[in-house]
Enzyme design. Sequence first.
Site, short mmCIF file in Angstrom:
data_model
loop_
_atom_site.label_atom_id
_atom_site.label_comp_id
_atom_site.label_asym_id
_atom_site.label_seq_id
_atom_site.Cartn_x
_atom_site.Cartn_y
_atom_site.Cartn_z
N ARG A 90 15.38 10.19 12.08
CA ARG A 90 15.48 10.96 10.82
C ARG A 90 15.33 9.98 9.65
NH1 ARG A 90 20.05 15.39 10.23
NH2 ARG A 90 18.51 16.28 8.81
N GLN A 195 24.60 24.95 8.00
CA GLN A 195 25.72 24.04 8.29
C GLN A 195 27.01 24.52 7.61
OE1 GLN A 195 22.66 23.07 7.36
NE2 GLN A 195 22.05 21.16 8.32
N ASP A 236 23.55 11.76 1.65
CA ASP A 236 22.81 11.08 2.73
C ASP A 236 22.32 9.72 2.28
OD1 ASP A 236 22.61 14.11 3.38
OD2 ASP A 236 22.28 13.00 5.23
N ASN A 246 21.30 14.71 -0.93
CA ASN A 246 22.16 15.45 0.00
C ASN A 246 21.42 16.72 0.40
OD1 ASN A 246 24.74 15.73 1.38
ND2 ASN A 246 25.12 17.45 0.02
N LYS A 247 22.05 17.50 1.23
CA LYS A 247 21.43 18.73 1.77
C LYS A 247 20.77 19.57 0.68
CE LYS A 247 21.12 19.67 5.13
NZ LYS A 247 19.84 19.34 5.82
#
Length: 343
Positions: A90, A195, A236, A246-247
């Site tokens: 990833r 999530q 992240d 981030n997401k």
Amino acid sequence: MNIPQSVAWENGAIRLLDQRRLPHVTEYVTLETVPAVFDAIQSLAVRGAPAIGITAAFGVVLSAFIHPSSDVEELKEQVLIDSGYLSQSRPTAVNLFWALNRMNEVVVQAASAESLRENVLSEALAIQKEDEDVCRAIGEHALPLFKDGDRVMTICNAGSIATAKYGTALAPFFLSKEHGINLSVYACETRPVFQGARLTTWELMQAGVDVTLITDSMAAHTMKTKKISAVITGADRVAANGDSANKIGTFGLAVLAKSFGIPFYIAAPLSTFDLGTPNGDAIPIEERDPSEVAEVNGMRIAPEGVKVFNPAFDVAPAGLITGIITEKGIVKPAERDIAALFA
Ligand code: MRU
């Protein structure tokens, strides 16, 4: 209090809580090969920046034990190839590269094949233990930001199962529970992989933390009508200037928080900072399979052949971030303050 954990080293293999199956099925998978570790990270059986790093570190341990070589130089070469392979699983969470770099250092320094195997195992276990301590410290630094009765919004899952334990953005909720402070969490569902709906609600409910699920599109209305007092998310990768990936959806929450005058916090360990990345534009954003958007639980919801854009992350610019909560305290998202953390 029941705080679930997702990664363990057990009997010479990695035992993972399969996060793809939660919340309906609590199933553990055993990883015994390096490709199995790669697949688990890529397919989101394990996810969340610190948990990805920990799993990859144990992947290096597997590699060291699987290759039979007793020649240390040959073993180093084989393990470093596997480490390089795992680094491609990833692209966005820098904890993956941080953990693998730490493991690679140990590999290159080994004096014998036997000590290499021993040392990589100790290092991976240390990475895991440190992350648990770091997450608890993040929770402790975040606690004073909230008072009894506060309603706090979050997105994705930056919880215990995304780390070694406690999580980053969710750590203050576990600790506030320990201290008898009642906080209410509003969890955004976090399309397309859910999530928030699947993992954050599950984790917080098990720990007895009050949590309410909303869809991502309800964030603005909820901030206004439920009087949200703060937004807190994980990260992240935090760039040198404080821009934080981030997401997907995080950027939108930061914009909304600014317009409502609500503080917007990022909770992230130092292992999530990347001083080599100058700003958010330089953070690689993973694009995932279109089926995540065009399907829900394997059922197609969009016309066949429709074009899909599926970025897994976005970047909240430093200017929208009130503070970044780290294990060393709360830092302003500014180049100089961030550099001082590492001085
Ligand atoms: O795609 P995911 O589920 O790995 O994304 C996870 C996140 O964006 C988390 O907020 C982040 O990794 C921090 S986890 C403590």
